[in-house]
Design a protein around this motif. Structure first.
Motif, PDB file in Angstrom:
ATOM      1  N   ARG A 193      45.751  41.010  45.019  1.00 45.67           N
ATOM      2  CA  ARG A 193      45.792  40.829  43.567  1.00 45.67           C
ATOM      3  C   ARG A 193      45.666  39.341  43.259  1.00 45.67           C
ATOM      4  O   ARG A 193      46.393  38.516  43.819  1.00 45.67           O
ATOM      5  CB  ARG A 193      47.091  41.387  42.990  1.00 45.67           C
ATOM      6  CG  ARG A 193      47.219  41.188  41.480  1.00 45.67           C
ATOM      7  CD  ARG A 193      48.232  42.138  40.872  1.00 45.67           C
ATOM      8  NE  ARG A 193      49.542  42.054  41.494  1.00 45.67           N
ATOM      9  CZ  ARG A 193      50.460  43.029  41.429  1.00 45.67           C
ATOM     10  NH1 ARG A 193      50.179  44.157  40.785  1.00 45.67           N
ATOM     11  NH2 ARG A 193      51.632  42.883  42.004  1.00 45.67           N
TER      12      ARG A 193
ATOM     13  N   THR B 101      41.849  34.830  30.829  1.00 46.96           N
ATOM     14  CA  THR B 101      42.944  35.011  31.784  1.00 46.96           C
ATOM     15  C   THR B 101      43.070  36.493  32.084  1.00 46.96           C
ATOM     16  O   THR B 101      42.797  37.345  31.230  1.00 46.96           O
ATOM     17  CB  THR B 101      44.281  34.493  31.233  1.00 46.96           C
ATOM     18  OG1 THR B 101      44.613  35.219  30.043  1.00 46.96           O
ATOM     19  CG2 THR B 101      44.203  33.009  30.915  1.00 46.96           C
ATOM     20  N   GLY B 102      43.483  36.794  33.310  1.00 51.75           N
ATOM     21  CA  GLY B 102      43.622  38.197  33.664  1.00 51.75           C
ATOM     22  C   GLY B 102      43.903  38.377  35.135  1.00 51.75           C
ATOM     23  O   GLY B 102      44.329  37.443  35.828  1.00 51.75           O
ATOM     24  N   VAL B 103      43.644  39.593  35.611  1.00 55.21           N
ATOM     25  CA  VAL B 103      43.952  39.941  36.988  1.00 55.21           C
ATOM     26  C   VAL B 103      42.758  40.634  37.630  1.00 55.21           C
ATOM     27  O   VAL B 103      42.113  41.488  37.015  1.00 55.21           O
ATOM     28  CB  VAL B 103      45.205  40.845  37.054  1.00 55.21           C
ATOM     29  CG1 VAL B 103      45.009  42.127  36.254  1.00 55.21           C
ATOM     30  CG2 VAL B 103      45.589  41.167  38.484  1.00 55.21           C
TER      31      VAL B 103
ATOM     32  N   ASP C 129      43.812  39.886  30.323  1.00 58.25           N
ATOM     33  CA  ASP C 129      45.174  40.049  29.810  1.00 58.25           C
ATOM     34  C   ASP C 129      45.199  40.674  28.420  1.00 58.25           C
ATOM     35  O   ASP C 129      46.139  41.399  28.072  1.00 58.25           O
ATOM     36  CB  ASP C 129      45.892  38.691  29.777  1.00 58.25           C
ATOM     37  CG  ASP C 129      46.303  38.218  31.163  1.00 58.25           C
ATOM     38  OD1 ASP C 129      46.351  39.051  32.095  1.00 58.25           O
ATOM     39  OD2 ASP C 129      46.576  37.004  31.315  1.00 58.25           O
TER      40      ASP C 129
ATOM     41  N   LYS D 272      45.783  36.758  40.114  1.00 58.86           N
ATOM     42  CA  LYS D 272      46.084  36.487  38.709  1.00 58.86           C
ATOM     43  C   LYS D 272      45.697  35.049  38.410  1.00 58.86           C
ATOM     44  O   LYS D 272      45.984  34.151  39.202  1.00 58.86           O
ATOM     45  CB  LYS D 272      47.583  36.672  38.431  1.00 58.86           C
ATOM     46  CG  LYS D 272      48.116  38.067  38.670  1.00 58.86           C
ATOM     47  CD  LYS D 272      49.616  38.113  38.411  1.00 58.86           C
ATOM     48  CE  LYS D 272      50.199  39.484  38.662  1.00 58.86           C
ATOM     49  NZ  LYS D 272      51.674  39.516  38.453  1.00 58.86           N
TER      50      LYS D 272
ATOM     51  N   ASN E 225      46.564  48.759  37.860  1.00 57.52           N
ATOM     52  CA  ASN E 225      47.484  47.657  38.121  1.00 57.52           C
ATOM     53  C   ASN E 225      48.852  47.988  37.544  1.00 57.52           C
ATOM     54  O   ASN E 225      48.951  48.427  36.396  1.00 57.52           O
ATOM     55  CB  ASN E 225      46.961  46.354  37.500  1.00 57.52           C
ATOM     56  CG  ASN E 225      47.804  45.156  37.896  1.00 57.52           C
ATOM     57  OD1 ASN E 225      48.159  44.990  39.064  1.00 57.52           O
ATOM     58  ND2 ASN E 225      48.132  44.314  36.937  1.00 57.52           N
TER      59      ASN E 225
ATOM     60  N   VAL F  54      44.844  30.035  40.133  1.00 51.36           N
ATOM     61  CA  VAL F  54      45.041  31.429  40.518  1.00 51.36           C
ATOM     62  C   VAL F  54      46.285  31.566  41.391  1.00 51.36           C
ATOM     63  O   VAL F  54      46.644  30.652  42.135  1.00 51.36           O
ATOM     64  CB  VAL F  54      43.831  32.012  41.292  1.00 51.36           C
ATOM     65  CG1 VAL F  54      42.603  32.116  40.414  1.00 51.36           C
ATOM     66  CG2 VAL F  54      43.546  31.219  42.552  1.00 51.36           C
TER      67      VAL F  54
END
Length: 260
Positions: free
Chosen positions: A152, A192-194, A219, A154, A87, A235
């Motif tokens: 993607r 939280t993240g991707v 994250d 998030k 990423n 999201v």
């Protein structure tokens, strides 16, 4: 046949005049320029999914070389030693012990799907309790079914289930047999993240993973893996439509020994 000097000059002037009038000139093979069309909007992949399924767990492409083909993507490592997340140009490995680390350029991959990510569209969903399946159906409903997309996601996830496999030992089994014995499941909460990945049409099932395929990176860089399911509270989805794909075949000798 001989021509008079005046005839030669007349012929030369005719050619020059034609060139000036049309703005074109004759080109020989030696003058031809190579095709320089960019491949940055194409999905690049090293090896094919059926090879990995058959137990071809080693490859010869380094991650330093892989960077030249994309700044976004998913894949695995030699010996299927973890899950790959790429990423924003950074490459990460999520191992079966749950650790996350950046990938060294000299490490190698047995399968990878990458591209240079540039979103064509995006949207945000703020609905507590949205599952991965619900979000995938929402995305798929807006897209033509026979094209390839890099996606993607998030967001914030109340629940998220991932996996990462331990490295295989030779002689290598099939991928399904290896995962049945070696994969570790992670049940993450309030993270939280991707999630990065692709939506690939079913006609590519011998080459790539059909349907949606996501890998997650938190994250805080403390968790991740291949995504099985999630429940999200919010999201943002970015979608990058590709123009096509190209494949570099695995050059490891094992690739030539299996029937695919």
């Amino acid at each position: 046949m001989q021509t008079k000097p005046g005839v030669k000059r007349a012929f030369f002037y005719s050619i020059v005049s034609l060139t000036l009038l049309t703005g074109q000139s004759c080109t020989t093979k030696e003058d031809a320029q190579p095709d320089t069309r960019s491949t940055t909007d194409f999905l690049y992949q090293y090896s094919i999914i059926t090879a990995l399924l058959a137990g071809v767990f080693d490859g010869n492409l380094t991650f330093g070389e892989l960077k030249k083909h994309g700044d976004f993507g998913v894949g695995t490592f030699n010996r299927v030693d973890g899950e790959l997340v790429i990423n924003e140009g950074k490459q990460y490995r999520i191992r079966s012990n749950g650790s996350v680390s950046e990938v060294a350029d000299h490490d190698s991959t047995s399968l990878a799907f990458v591209k240079f990510f540039k979103a064509d569209s995006s949207f945000t969903v703020q609905t507590a309790g949205m599952t991965l399946d619900q979000l995938q159906k929402m995305i798929a409903a807006t897209l033509p079914i026979n094209e390839i997309y890099a996606i993607r996601i998030k967001g914030t996830f109340s629940k998220l289930t991932t996996r990462a496999p331990a490295p295989a030992q030779k002689p290598y089994p099939t991928l399904n047999d290896h995962l049945a014995k070696s994969q570790v499941i992670f049940n993450l909460t309030n993270t939280t993240g991707v999630a990065v990945g692709f939506l690939v049409p079913t006609y590519m099932e011998k080459v790539n993973v059909p349907g949606f395929h996501f890998h997650f990176l938190a994250d805080d860089r403390k968790s991740g893996g291949h995504v099985y399911d999630f429940t999200a509270t919010q999201v943002t989805v970015e979608i990058d439509r590709t123009k096509g794909y190209y494949v570099e075949l695995n050059t490891n000798t094992d690739f030539g020994k299996v029937t695919l």
